[in-house]
Motif scaffolding. Structure first.
Motif, PDB file in Angstrom:
ATOM      1  N   LEU A  57     -13.814-107.188  44.817  1.00 23.49           N
ATOM      2  CA  LEU A  57     -12.703-107.936  45.404  1.00 23.49           C
ATOM      3  C   LEU A  57     -12.853-109.434  45.216  1.00 23.49           C
ATOM      4  N   GLY A  58     -14.057-109.896  44.899  1.00 29.76           N
ATOM      5  CA  GLY A  58     -14.272-111.316  44.659  1.00 29.76           C
ATOM      6  C   GLY A  58     -14.661-112.107  45.876  1.00 29.76           C
ATOM      7  N   VAL A  59     -15.091-111.427  46.958  1.00 31.23           N
ATOM      8  CA  VAL A  59     -15.501-112.145  48.170  1.00 31.23           C
ATOM      9  C   VAL A  59     -17.016-112.174  48.323  1.00 31.23           C
ATOM     10  N   ALA A  60     -17.738-111.674  47.316  1.00 36.17           N
ATOM     11  CA  ALA A  60     -19.202-111.647  47.371  1.00 36.17           C
ATOM     12  C   ALA A  60     -19.751-111.645  45.944  1.00 36.17           C
ATOM     13  N   PRO A  61     -20.953-112.193  45.755  1.00 32.70           N
ATOM     14  CA  PRO A  61     -21.605-112.072  44.457  1.00 32.70           C
ATOM     15  C   PRO A  61     -22.135-110.655  44.264  1.00 32.70           C
ATOM     16  N   GLU A  62     -22.783-110.417  43.136  1.00 28.67           N
ATOM     17  CA  GLU A  62     -23.370-109.105  42.908  1.00 28.67           C
ATOM     18  C   GLU A  62     -24.334-108.764  44.042  1.00 28.67           C
ATOM     19  N   PRO A  63     -24.384-107.480  44.433  1.00 31.07           N
ATOM     20  CA  PRO A  63     -25.266-107.095  45.540  1.00 31.07           C
ATOM     21  C   PRO A  63     -26.723-107.465  45.259  1.00 31.07           C
ATOM     22  N   LEU A  64     -27.408-107.877  46.317  1.00 29.35           N
ATOM     23  CA  LEU A  64     -28.834-108.178  46.220  1.00 29.35           C
ATOM     24  C   LEU A  64     -29.638-106.891  46.147  1.00 29.35           C
ATOM     25  N   PHE A 121     -32.121-115.133  46.099  1.00 30.92           N
ATOM     26  CA  PHE A 121     -31.335-115.206  47.325  1.00 30.92           C
ATOM     27  C   PHE A 121     -30.543-116.512  47.369  1.00 30.92           C
ATOM     28  N   THR A 122     -31.180-117.608  47.021  1.00 26.12           N
ATOM     29  CA  THR A 122     -30.506-118.908  47.007  1.00 26.12           C
ATOM     30  C   THR A 122     -29.350-118.913  46.009  1.00 26.12           C
ATOM     31  N   GLY A 123     -29.578-118.310  44.826  1.00 20.89           N
ATOM     32  CA  GLY A 123     -28.511-118.239  43.830  1.00 20.89           C
ATOM     33  C   GLY A 123     -27.306-117.471  44.329  1.00 20.89           C
ATOM     34  N   SER A 124     -27.554-116.409  45.063  1.00 23.24           N
ATOM     35  CA  SER A 124     -26.450-115.616  45.618  1.00 23.24           C
ATOM     36  C   SER A 124     -25.640-116.422  46.630  1.00 23.24           C
ATOM     37  N   ILE A 125     -26.321-117.193  47.466  1.00 24.42           N
ATOM     38  CA  ILE A 125     -25.610-118.015  48.446  1.00 24.42           C
ATOM     39  C   ILE A 125     -24.793-119.083  47.739  1.00 24.42           C
ATOM     40  N   HIS A 126     -25.380-119.701  46.693  1.00 20.76           N
ATOM     41  CA  HIS A 126     -24.630-120.704  45.913  1.00 20.76           C
ATOM     42  C   HIS A 126     -23.350-120.097  45.348  1.00 20.76           C
ATOM     43  N   THR A 127     -23.446-118.900  44.783  1.00 24.66           N
ATOM     44  CA  THR A 127     -22.264-118.240  44.219  1.00 24.66           C
ATOM     45  C   THR A 127     -21.230-117.953  45.295  1.00 24.66           C
ATOM     46  N   ALA A 128     -21.701-117.482  46.443  1.00 20.96           N
ATOM     47  CA  ALA A 128     -20.781-117.164  47.540  1.00 20.96           C
ATOM     48  C   ALA A 128     -20.044-118.407  48.030  1.00 20.96           C
ATOM     49  N   LEU A 129     -20.676-119.572  47.932  1.00 21.40           N
ATOM     50  CA  LEU A 129     -20.060-120.808  48.414  1.00 21.40           C
ATOM     51  C   LEU A 129     -19.171-121.483  47.373  1.00 21.40           C
ATOM     52  N   SER A 130     -18.995-120.840  46.230  1.00 23.43           N
ATOM     53  CA  SER A 130     -18.119-121.418  45.207  1.00 23.43           C
ATOM     54  C   SER A 130     -16.683-121.435  45.710  1.00 23.43           C
ATOM     55  N   ALA A 131     -15.904-122.347  45.173  1.00 23.04           N
ATOM     56  CA  ALA A 131     -14.509-122.498  45.615  1.00 23.04           C
ATOM     57  C   ALA A 131     -13.703-121.232  45.365  1.00 23.04           C
ATOM     58  N   THR A 132     -14.000-120.548  44.261  1.00 25.38           N
ATOM     59  CA  THR A 132     -13.252-119.325  43.927  1.00 25.38           C
ATOM     60  C   THR A 132     -13.478-118.234  44.958  1.00 25.38           C
TER      61      THR A 132
END
Length: 626
Positions: free
Chosen positions: A457-464, A486-497
């Protein structure tokens, strides 16, 4: 001979129908069903409503009582920690498989006793029903025993699927039943129901319980273990009156999960089942302070009590540093958090290399709480265990707040930039409603589905992967690798998209009320059931004179399969069936007996001679080889 009071009790007819809700599992499995029970109890004052669940969920009791719902506890634990089936040499501890089997036997016996105590010796009336979740299949079998309509409900897509070889083995073992299910007309129990969720009902463990304890056929939808389809005397089909497909209520939104055509026809998608706000406070003082505002469902700000000033202060300060929620709910109690020290070490590294602040819900998991206390002791000696339990502890230079209690997600999540969780349906739904991105680390069952679905759906990065949040080793390399991923996943989640997508979906589901929709569906089902049963009883009373069943001499009359499915006679419990049919077991004739069922005692006597003739003709045909 029974005394008058017992006789009156047996003949007593209830004025009010019964709604029995039965749900087992973790809070995420049980509380959404309890929310429906509470809403139903508050809406339908003409019903006696019961909720059967684990004793561990006794916090529900007071909330349910306020809604005129009786809480019925079962002593079994919500989950059994995952263990290896082995014991140390010389250990007196039984193997895990044996412990599990013993717990299951006690659990099922308590369920039977609970349902017996609720329905008692009174006649089942139109409108009675039992609603179960996927972990309460006892309720399905007990609904059959007591001849009550069964409804299934779950806040997630069915969390298990049949083995790939299931259909092949089923068709080989039960060819007639397979054909019956494949040819079922629309609205009746069919093969889609079996493959979607019913297939566990055909496992041997349920068969033994059904036959040995409940005295039902070991195979659902049959009248005997021999898969009998035809009455031997009348040659009438035994499955002439098919059971309707059971309603299956799903507690998620169609905007999030599609409703495919291959699902059973009686699936109803309601919307997410959010539990009442007042159920989510672990602190009674916070609840009392928030009580005046609880009727305002859109409110996202509630006052905390004086004890939780530190929590409130942490959430309000330093808005320049994104706040990340971390909560793994029941993962710890399931035995899946083997090294909580490593988990904290990952969080510590992330706080060092980023400007994120974290709020960690420990969910009362004692090993994790012990690790938090140990970390606090290393940083300062001015802490106390009581402080942690009541208010929480701040670690890692003020960037991590550890909280052992609970507060409403509706209040907390709008203050967070990201929600990191295990992929439970409740956490997923709360983050969707709050409109914030998610980082999901799934562990089992439906969690993998939700993790993949949120990514799609685009509301989360790939599952950890589990090792990137809960590494099993405190080795420095493992911890650093996990922290970087883990940090990379949070960065992706905080992207504007991702943030924009999360906000868009939140607006789509903002006005959906899944609990109210579930109650409306139940009310519609109740009305249709009442009309169907009334018509069926009238038809049976007018058209049926008698029915014969062939029994072997080894069959106990108290364990009889019965026809039709709506009028089972439970002679062992002294119960009368709804149509008040009378029965007479004729004397044995060789290896077979015949049970005549008739609507009046007078007709039984009239049929005895006819029965003897039928049996004699059958023997003659057998002797002649016809």
């Amino acid at each position: 001979m029974s005394n008058p009071s017992e006789s009156e009790k047996k003949n007593k007819k209830r004025a009010n129908p019964i709604a029995l809700f039965m749900a087992f599992g973790t809070k995420g499995d049980v509380f959404p069903i309890a929310a429906i029970a509470a809403a139903f109890g508050g809406e339908r004052k003409d019903y006696r409503v019961f909720f059967v669940t684990h004793l561990a969920h006794r916090s529900l009791s007071a909330h349910l009582t306020k809604k005129c719902v009786t809480y019925v506890p079962i002593s079994s634990p919500p989950v059994l920690p995952i263990q290896e089936d082995s014991s140390p040499a010389g250990s007196l501890q039984p193997p895990f498989s044996l412990q599990k089997r013993n717990i299951t036997n006690v659990h099922r016996q308590e369920c039977l006793s609970a349902v017996e105590s609720i329905f008692g010796l009174e006649e089942v009336i139109a409108g009675d029903f039992i609603l179960i979740n996927f972990f309460a299949l006892e309720g399905w079998n007990l609904a059959e025993l007591f001849q009550v309509r069964c409804v299934v409900a779950a806040p997630y897509v069915v969390p298990y699927s049949a083995p790939s070889s299931f259909e092949r083995h089923f068709r080989k073992k039960f060819p007639l039943l397979y054909e019956y299910l494949q040819e079922a007309p629309s609205g009746k129990v069919c093969w889609k129901d079996v493959t979607h969720w019913m297939w566990p009902l055909f496992e041997e463990s349920w068969g033994y319980w059904r036959s040995d304890v409940l005295h039902l056929s070991s195979i659902p939808f049959t009248v005997s273990a021999l898969e009998t389809l035809q009455d031997p005397v009348t040659s009438l089909p035994m499955w002439h009156e098919r059971d309707p497909s059971p309603p299956l209520l799903y507690g998620f939104s169609e905007d999030i999960v599609e409703h495919p055509d291959y699902w059973p026809s009686n699936v109803r998608v309601c919307g997410f089942w959010f539990i009442p706000i007042e159920w989510q406070f672990s602190c009674q003082q916070c609840l009392e302070g928030a009580a005046p505002d609880l009727e305002v469902h859109s409110k996202t700000e509630y006052p905390t009590c004086s004890v939780h000033v530190q929590l409130h202060s942490f959430l309000k300060t330093d808005n320049s540093m994104p706040l990340v929620f971390v909560g793994l709910s029941s993962i710890g109690s399931m035995g899946l958090m083997r090294n909580p020290q490593a988990f904290l070490a990952v969080l510590q590294i992330v706080t060092r290399i980023t400007n994120y602040r974290f709020i960690l819900f420990t969910a009362g998991h004692e090993p994790l709480q012990a690790a938090v206390l140990a970390a606090a002791a290393e940083e300062s000696s001015s802490f106390s265990q009581r402080q942690f339990i009541e208010d929480g502890i701040i670690l890692f230079s003020g960037q991590l707040f550890c909280f052992s209690g609970s507060i409403p997600y509706l209040w907390l999540f709008p203050k967070c930039a990201v929600a990191v969780h295990h992929g439970g349906s409740g956490s997923t739904a709360a983050a969707l409603k709050a409109g914030i991105p998610q980082v999901i680390c799934p562990f089992l069952l439906d969690q993998f589905y939700w993790a993949e679905r949120m990514f799609w759906l685009g509301v989360a990065p790939e599952p950890l992967k589990r090792c990137h949040l809960l590494p099993e080793s405190t080795d420095g390399m493992c911890i650093m690798e996990a922290a970087n991923v883990f940090t990379g996943s949070i960065h992706t989640a905080l992207s504007a998209t991702v943030q924009a997508r999360a906000a868009d979906i939140s607006s789509q589901i903002a006005h959906q009320d899944g609990v109210s929709e579930a109650v409306k569906i139940l009310e519609r089902e109740i009305v249709s059931v009442q009309l169907r049963i009334t018509g069926r009883q009238r038809r049976i009373e007018q058209e049926i004179d008698f029915m014969a069943l062939q029994l072997t001499t080894r069959v106990n009359p108290t364990r009889l399969p019965f026809w039709p499915t709506t009028t089972r006679l439970m002679t062992q419990k002294g119960q009368r069936n709804p149509l008040e049919l009378h029965m007479t077991l004729l004397p044995q004739r060789g290896e077979e007996s015949v049970l005549w069922l008739s609507s009046t005692p007078k007709k039984i006597a009239m049929r005895k001679d006819e029965t003897k003739k039928v049996l004699e003709k059958r023997r003659q045909r057998n002797q002649n080889g016809d």
